[in-house]
Scaffold this active site. Structure first.
Site, PDB file in Angstrom:
ATOM      1  N   SER A 122       0.849  -1.230   0.074  1.00  0.00           N
ATOM      2  CA  SER A 122      -0.087  -0.013  -0.069  1.00  0.00           C
ATOM      3  C   SER A 122       0.988   1.418  -0.183  1.00  0.00           C
ATOM      4  O   SER A 122       1.634   1.394  -0.857  1.00  0.00           O
ATOM      5  CB  SER A 122      -0.759  -0.109   0.988  1.00  0.00           C
ATOM      6  OG  SER A 122      -1.921   0.750   1.209  1.00  0.00           O
ATOM      7  N   ASP A 164      -9.023  -5.217  -5.967  1.00  0.00           N
ATOM      8  CA  ASP A 164      -8.600  -4.181  -5.126  1.00  0.00           C
ATOM      9  C   ASP A 164      -9.051  -2.976  -5.478  1.00  0.00           C
ATOM     10  O   ASP A 164      -8.726  -2.397  -6.494  1.00  0.00           O
ATOM     11  CB  ASP A 164      -7.016  -3.999  -4.820  1.00  0.00           C
ATOM     12  CG  ASP A 164      -6.495  -3.189  -3.815  1.00  0.00           C
ATOM     13  OD1 ASP A 164      -7.305  -2.399  -3.341  1.00  0.00           O
ATOM     14  OD2 ASP A 164      -5.165  -3.200  -3.361  1.00  0.00           O
ATOM     15  N   HIS A 216      -7.280  -6.137  -1.039  1.00  0.00           N
ATOM     16  CA  HIS A 216      -6.004  -5.057  -0.629  1.00  0.00           C
ATOM     17  C   HIS A 216      -5.220  -6.079   0.518  1.00  0.00           C
ATOM     18  O   HIS A 216      -5.400  -5.578   1.701  1.00  0.00           O
ATOM     19  CB  HIS A 216      -6.497  -3.774  -0.039  1.00  0.00           C
ATOM     20  CG  HIS A 216      -5.432  -2.940  -0.061  1.00  0.00           C
ATOM     21  ND1 HIS A 216      -4.886  -2.481  -1.004  1.00  0.00           N
ATOM     22  CD2 HIS A 216      -4.764  -2.226   1.121  1.00  0.00           C
ATOM     23  CE1 HIS A 216      -3.948  -1.565  -0.566  1.00  0.00           C
ATOM     24  NE2 HIS A 216      -3.942  -1.252   0.485  1.00  0.00           N
TER      25      HIS A 216
END
Length: 616
Positions: A191, A298, A328
């Site tokens: 991320s 995602d 995610h």
């Protein structure tokens, strides 16, 4: 809940015993072609360095220092570095279990989140966890993908290579060197952490040998906006960054926050502020090898982020890709037993120059069904051709359509109700049933000729696989009560993590690519134009990157709608939209026989539409 632990033995862990540090201890040894765990975590050196970033964004008259917590084997040999730079170490935490850093009473780091230290330090690596400037124990300001964050990574890499000054304290003058470092650095992170790995690589900084970006951002504009239209939630980077500021940043960084707010207008335009946070534009400078991981579902960090960066880096850069059906999620939590040894070999190759041939193995591994994977030597695979498909009264095919298709943006459209047919505020076309598998591998784009009944209009487009399938649902994983251990535990730092399993369900349709746009930006993302009701405009915008096989017997569908309320903000006036079929097409990277059109009605009782979770 009671936890059951399983200790995993890999690559010589049972044949080589960690030895006490002596003057003759080598930096690493190979066993079975990989580095073996020869160093004891009990002897590991734990320390912190505060590196001069060269910036003074907090305006206190002193250059901001970035804090880097280090754990390394006790050896006289020099070792390479695995680095994870993050804003999360004292806030959201890292990993599926939200681990944060801990320190003893003297400020010496004790807990290093994630398994990297437990697994790799015994094998002859240092692990360096960097606090973004403005977070945890660093000074400076949080600027969400800007110069502060990039400097958080490049400054530490420069220090590891003897090019920048580091200090033993945050404000003192005693310097500290990295004489133990080979200078070879691999950056990894999920991320936001992986996003800065992309950004640092795009500077071309010497010493960065590889990056492993997991569900990572390559353009911050594309995280907050999509081709002129804003995503709901954070209106600017200011709201995101302020959640992770330390007390110094909260009190001294108003100027930086103001610059971010002023540089991100609510109308979704692309500005100079966004340009400085666009790592794709400097991807030609990338020298480090790349091992990218991303989830098809995602909707936090959308797949376009890895696709556009992958396409932009030089062809000479070694690359590897894992593409899962998760949202995610870190590969440690969806494919752990394969991930750890693969990452191990990747770091051995690029940080220690172990000639294990991993760069010659299949470049891409794609999840075709829950826990079912296939590989390709190159990606996109050989035989993939950008193919133009066109909607018409006959369906979706290669022949141009005539006439128009109109619908009203009723402000309640969602992926599920549009694809299932319960909301008619969209237009939809499909191919006939496929005679053979059709693979979509790459980034698609759509061109729409459309007129609006109002002066404001937002657009949505999906590619859809119509047909029954069993897929991962939600985030794609469920956390279990059992644990497996990866590396060596020590006091205050456990090497054991909870296992997971796939969450699955049956669906009748799967959205495989999607995109959104503001019609006012049909000519430019930097300068919107005034929309005249009833006038046709042509707009081309991007769909998400994908790697998906539409099986024989399924149909490939195209949906064009107005506001997808799960993804973008509504326009000030909801319009009726009229699509000119002769001026509308979608360019799709296809491998397989180009399908014929079909006018058959489409409906799906259950739809897999992706999942949006928090950044982290």
């Amino acid at each position: 809940m009671k936890r059951v632990r399983v200790v995993v033995a890999l690559a010589g862990a049972l044949t080589l015993t960690p030895i006490p540090a002596t003057a003759a201890t080598p930096a690493f040894q190979l066993s079975g072609g990989v580095t073996a765990p020869i160093h004891s975590m009990a002897d590991a050196v734990r320390e912190t360095v505060y590196v001069d970033s060269g910036l003074d964004l907090d305006g206190d008259g002193t250059r901001d220092r970035v804090a880097a917590d280090i754990i390394r084997p006790s050896t006289t040999g020099r070792v390479p570095v695995i680095m994870d730079a993050s804003p999360y170490y004292q806030s959201a935490g890292r990993g599926n279990e939200g681990e944060v850093k801990t320190y003893d009473s003297a400020g010496v780091p004790v807990k290093f989140p994630l398994f990297y230290d437990n697994y790799f330090v015994p094998r002859g690596y240092a692990v360096v966890l960097v606090d973004f400037l403005g977070t945890n124990r660093s000074r400076g300001c949080v600027d969400v993908g800007g110069q502060s964050e990039i400097a958080s990574g490049t400054a530490v890499i420069d220090w590891l290579n003897g090019r920048r000054t580091g200090y033993s304290t945050l404000t003192g003058s005693t310097t500290k060197s990295a004489s133990w470092s080979t200078g070879a650095v691999g950056m990894i992170g999920k991320s936001w952490d992986g996003s800065i790995a992309n950004g640092v690589a795009a500077t071309g900084v010497d010493g960065l040998k590889t990056i492993v970006p997991i569900a990572a951002i390559s353009s911050w504009y594309d995280w907050f906006r999509s081709d002129g239209v804003a995503y709901p939630g954070y209106s600017s980077p200011t709201g995101l960054g302020s959640q992770f500021e330390n007390s110094n940043a909260r009190s001294r960084c108003a100027t930086v926050r103001s610059q971010m707010t002023n540089g991100s207008p609510a109308n979704g335009d692309y500005t100079a502020m966004w340009q400085t946070r666009d790592f794709v534009r400097n991807a030609s400078k990338v020298k480090a090898s790349i091992f990218a991981i991303h989830g098809l579902n995602d909707l936090n960090v959308k797949t376009l982020q890895y696709g556009q960066f992958w396409d932009a880096v030089p062809a000479t850069v070694p690359k590897k890709l894992w593409f899962s059906q998760t949202a995610h999620v870190d590969p440690f939590d969806f494919r752990r037993s394969e991930w750890v040894p693969t990452l191990h070999r990747w770091f051995d190759r690029w940080l220690l120059d172990v000639q294990n041939g991993i760069e010659n193995e299949p470049q891409v591994s794609s999840e075709r069904a829950p826990d079912v994977w296939s590989t390709d030597q190159a990606w996109p695979p050989a035989g993939t051709v950008n193919t133009v498909l066109r909607p018409s009264s006959s369906g979706l095919g290669t022949a141009a359509g005539t006439g128009t298709s109109a619908f009203t943006d009723n402000g309640s459209g969602t992926p599920t109700n549009w694809v299932s047919g319960s909301n008619t505020g969209r237009a939809i076309w499909s191919t006939g049933a496929l005679a053979s598998d059709l693979r979509i591998a790459g980034t698609s784009s759509i061109t729409v000729g459309v007129s609006s009944s109002t002066s404001t209009a937002h657009l949505t487009a999906y590619l859809v696989d119509y047909g029954p399938a069993r897929v991962r649902t939600g985030e794609g994983i469920r956390t279990l009560t059992t644990e497996s251990c990866w590396g060596e535990s020590r006091t205050g730092d456990d090497a054991c993590y909870r296992n997971t399993e796939a969450t699955t369900g049956n669906v009748d349709a799967q959205i495989i690519a999607r995109g959104w746009a503001d019609l006012a930006n049909c000519q430019s993302l930097t300068t919107p134009r005034t929309i005249t009701p009833g006038t046709k405009y042509r707009m081309t915008f991007r769909l998400s990157t994908t790697d998906w096989v539409v099986p024989a017997g399924h149909r490939l569908g195209l949906v064009i709608g107005g506001t997808d309320t799960t993804a973008i903000v509504r326009p000030s006036q909801l319009p009726r939209l009229t699509v000119d079929l002769a001026d509308t097409s979608v360019r799709v990277p296809l491998k397989g026989t180009v399908p014929s059109a079909s006018p058959a009605p489409l409906a799906a009782a259950s739809v897999s539409a992706g999942t949006k979770s928090a950044l982290g």
